[in-house]
Every structure is written in structure tokens, then in C-alpha cells.
Write a protein that holds these residues in place. Structure first.
Motif, mmCIF file in Angstrom:
data_model
loop_
_atom_site.group_PDB
_atom_site.id
_atom_site.type_symbol
_atom_site.label_atom_id
_atom_site.label_comp_id
_atom_site.label_asym_id
_atom_site.label_seq_id
_atom_site.Cartn_x
_atom_site.Cartn_y
_atom_site.Cartn_z
ATOM 1 N N GLU A 7 0.886 -1.077 0.086
ATOM 2 C CA GLU A 7 0.113 0.010 -0.052
ATOM 3 C C GLU A 7 0.839 1.085 0.066
ATOM 4 N N ARG A 8 0.177 2.381 -0.212
ATOM 5 C CA ARG A 8 0.986 3.483 -0.298
ATOM 6 C C ARG A 8 1.514 4.026 1.125
ATOM 7 N N ILE A 9 2.691 4.110 1.393
ATOM 8 C CA ILE A 9 3.395 4.631 2.773
ATOM 9 C C ILE A 9 3.931 5.956 2.383
ATOM 10 N N ASP A 10 3.523 6.758 3.369
ATOM 11 C CA ASP A 10 3.995 8.290 3.432
ATOM 12 C C ASP A 10 5.717 8.064 3.233
ATOM 13 N N ASN A 11 6.418 9.084 2.601
ATOM 14 C CA ASN A 11 7.642 9.266 2.527
ATOM 15 C C ASN A 11 8.302 7.841 2.029
ATOM 16 N N LEU A 12 7.728 6.979 1.648
ATOM 17 C CA LEU A 12 8.459 5.703 1.192
ATOM 18 C C LEU A 12 8.007 5.338 -0.503
ATOM 19 N N GLY A 13 6.699 5.192 -0.754
ATOM 20 C CA GLY A 13 6.343 5.081 -2.095
ATOM 21 C C GLY A 13 4.927 4.496 -2.158
ATOM 22 N N GLN A 14 4.737 4.051 -3.483
ATOM 23 C CA GLN A 14 3.260 3.718 -3.620
ATOM 24 C C GLN A 14 3.385 2.155 -3.602
ATOM 25 N N MET A 15 2.063 1.614 -3.937
ATOM 26 C CA MET A 15 1.774 0.081 -3.871
ATOM 27 C C MET A 15 2.625 -0.466 -5.177
ATOM 28 N N GLY A 16 3.520 -1.449 -4.642
ATOM 29 C CA GLY A 16 4.028 -2.337 -5.737
ATOM 30 C C GLY A 16 5.659 -1.738 -5.929
ATOM 31 N N ASP A 17 5.979 -0.674 -5.270
ATOM 32 C CA ASP A 17 7.444 -0.081 -5.248
ATOM 33 C C ASP A 17 8.368 -0.915 -4.334
ATOM 34 N N VAL A 18 9.450 -1.369 -4.867
ATOM 35 C CA VAL A 18 10.231 -1.694 -3.935
ATOM 36 C C VAL A 18 11.421 -0.729 -3.568
ATOM 37 N N VAL A 19 11.345 -0.650 -2.214
ATOM 38 C CA VAL A 19 12.127 0.307 -1.423
ATOM 39 C C VAL A 19 13.041 -0.328 -0.450
ATOM 40 N N LYS A 20 14.242 0.289 -0.042
ATOM 41 C CA LYS A 20 15.066 0.023 1.009
ATOM 42 C C LYS A 20 14.742 0.660 2.166
ATOM 43 N N VAL A 21 14.493 -0.089 3.354
ATOM 44 C CA VAL A 21 14.354 0.430 4.742
ATOM 45 C C VAL A 21 15.031 -0.078 5.673
ATOM 46 N N ARG A 22 14.939 0.576 6.823
ATOM 47 C CA ARG A 22 15.623 -0.008 7.983
ATOM 48 C C ARG A 22 15.136 -1.303 8.310
ATOM 49 N N PRO A 23 16.004 -2.330 8.697
ATOM 50 C CA PRO A 23 15.649 -3.688 9.013
ATOM 51 C C PRO A 23 14.488 -3.786 10.231
ATOM 52 N N GLY A 24 14.715 -2.711 11.310
ATOM 53 C CA GLY A 24 13.948 -2.778 12.467
ATOM 54 C C GLY A 24 12.516 -2.051 12.112
ATOM 55 N N PHE A 25 12.423 -1.383 10.989
ATOM 56 C CA PHE A 25 11.121 -0.505 10.756
ATOM 57 C C PHE A 25 10.399 -1.903 9.975
ATOM 58 N N ALA A 26 11.079 -2.551 9.072
ATOM 59 C CA ALA A 26 10.411 -3.698 8.454
ATOM 60 C C ALA A 26 9.857 -4.622 9.453
ATOM 61 N N ARG A 27 10.824 -5.111 10.252
ATOM 62 C CA ARG A 27 10.385 -6.104 11.345
ATOM 63 C C ARG A 27 9.364 -5.850 12.074
ATOM 64 N N ASN A 28 9.471 -4.476 12.629
ATOM 65 C CA ASN A 28 8.585 -4.268 13.862
ATOM 66 C C ASN A 28 7.250 -3.516 13.289
ATOM 67 N N PHE A 29 7.086 -2.976 12.062
ATOM 68 C CA PHE A 29 6.135 -2.431 11.515
ATOM 69 C C PHE A 29 5.406 -2.893 9.962
#
Length: 207
Positions: A7-29
Motif C-alpha cells: 500500500e502507499r506509505i508516506d515518504n516511502l512510495g506507492q503500492m508495488g514499489d520496491v524500497v529500501k528500509v531500516r531492518p527494524g522498521f520492516a520487522r516491527n512495522f
């Protein structure tokens, strides 16, 4: 860590985008909230197969959020708190408090949907953004006051009204009321004198 957004995430991208995030942000949220998948070949194929379904579900949720947004448009919520004469609260109004107040007003909102940089710590009117859906946000006004009457006063003034300002307003209102009473009394006396004068004239004419 790279993830595929579901889904769309503020300051990250739109549905279907492949983005790089912090591991903790990915695992916890992102991953436990099912907002993203780990970016790998298998998950990319899963996403391609589910994309139409995800888009349809997202559209439905967005339409529901837009209906709620119409209901909450222009909403002002009164929150009663204790505070000093300077307007500083003895405590604060948190995102949880705001979510509960909005829910009591008739629209179910979760704490994590309230976008608040810091808790409210002063009386007055505070505009707070509420994210009803990744693509639908509204602004509600939180009217923090010590009483319902003070909240009404702040709503009319459009801001926090200090103790001194309240006293000045009360004194001005009292003076205006006294002036109106005096004017009404003077008008009544003038009317009575005029009526008496007319009676005298009629008496003289009849005699």
C-alpha cells in the motif's frame, strides 16, 4: 532491507514499489502490519498475482475512509483538562486521548492514525492530522479547555483566552449589560412621561 510495498506509505512510495528500509522498521512495522513483503523473487511473483485483488481492496478501504472524512470534516472536539492561568496543562493530551475523543464523536479511529509530533501541553485550539487511509487524511481541531464554557469562549475567539482576557471580557459584557439596562430604563421613563403628557393634554381639551 528491501521490501515490496502493499500500500502507499508516506515518504516511502506507492503500492508495488520496491524500497529500501531500516531492518527494524520492516520487522516491527511493515511486515507484521502486512504493509509490505520482503523483496525476493517468490514474493515479487506473489505480488504480481495478487496485485488486482490488493488494488480492489485498497479502493474499497479508501472509499470507506472518504465517507468517514466527510463525516468528520470541520469537526471540533472539546477535551477538558486542568491547567494553570498561563494555559499550561497539568499533564498533556496524547494521540490516544485524541483517538478516543474522535471515536466518542462517532468515528472509530486508532491511536496510530493520529499524526502528532508531540503531546498537546497547552490550552487552546490545536489542528491535528488524522490518517484514515494511506491516501486519505483530514484535520480535526482539538479544543483543549478547563470547562465547556471556556471551550465555547475559545471557539469564538479562535484561540486560547487567558484569565486576564476572560476577566476583561466579563467586565466588558457586564458594563454593556448595565448600559443597556440604563438605556431601557431611560426609554421607559421617557415613554411614561410622554403618555402622562398626552393624558394632561386630553384632560385640558375635555375641560
Amino acid at each position: 532491507m528491501e521490501v515490496i510495498l502493499l500500500e502507499r506509505i508516506d515518504n516511502l512510495g506507492q503500492m508495488g514499489d520496491v524500497v529500501k528500509v531500516r531492518p527494524g522498521f520492516a520487522r516491527n512495522f511493515l511486515l507484521p502490519q502486512k504493509k509490505a513483503l520482503r523483496a525476493n523473487e517468490n514474493n515479487l511473483e506473489v505480488f504480481r498475482q495478487r496485485r488486482a485483488q490488493l488494488e480492489a481492496e485498497n479502493l474499497k478501504r479508501r472509499q470507506e475512509a472518504e465517507e468517514v472524512a466527510k463525516k468528520l470534516d470541520g469537526l471540533q472536539i472539546v477535551v477538558i483538562r486542568q491547567a494553570g492561568d498561563s494555559g499550561q496543562l497539568y499533564g498533556s493530551v496524547s494521540s490516544r486521548d485524541i483517538a478516543e475523543a474522535i471515536t466518542e464523536a462517532g468515528a472509530s479511529v486508532m491511536r496510530n492514525q493520529v499524526i502528532q509530533d508531540r503531546p498537546i501541553k497547552a490550552l487552546g485550539l490545536h489542528d491535528i492530522r488524522v490518517r484514515l487511509h494511506p491516501e486519505v487524511s483530514i484535520v480535526v481541531t482539538i479544543n483543549v479547555a478547563r470547562s465547556e464554557s471556556e471551550a465555547e469562549l475559545q471557539q469564538k475567539a479562535g484561540k486560547f483566552v487567558s484569565f486576564e482576557e476572560q476577566q476583561a471580557r466579563e467586565e466588558a459584557a457586564e458594563a454593556e449589560a448595565l448600559e443597556r439596562a440604563a438605556e431601557a430604563e431611560a426609554a421607559a421613563e421617557a415613554e411614561a412621561e410622554e403618555a402622562e403628557s398626552e393624558e394632561d393634554e386630553l384632560y385640558k381639551e375635555s375641560s
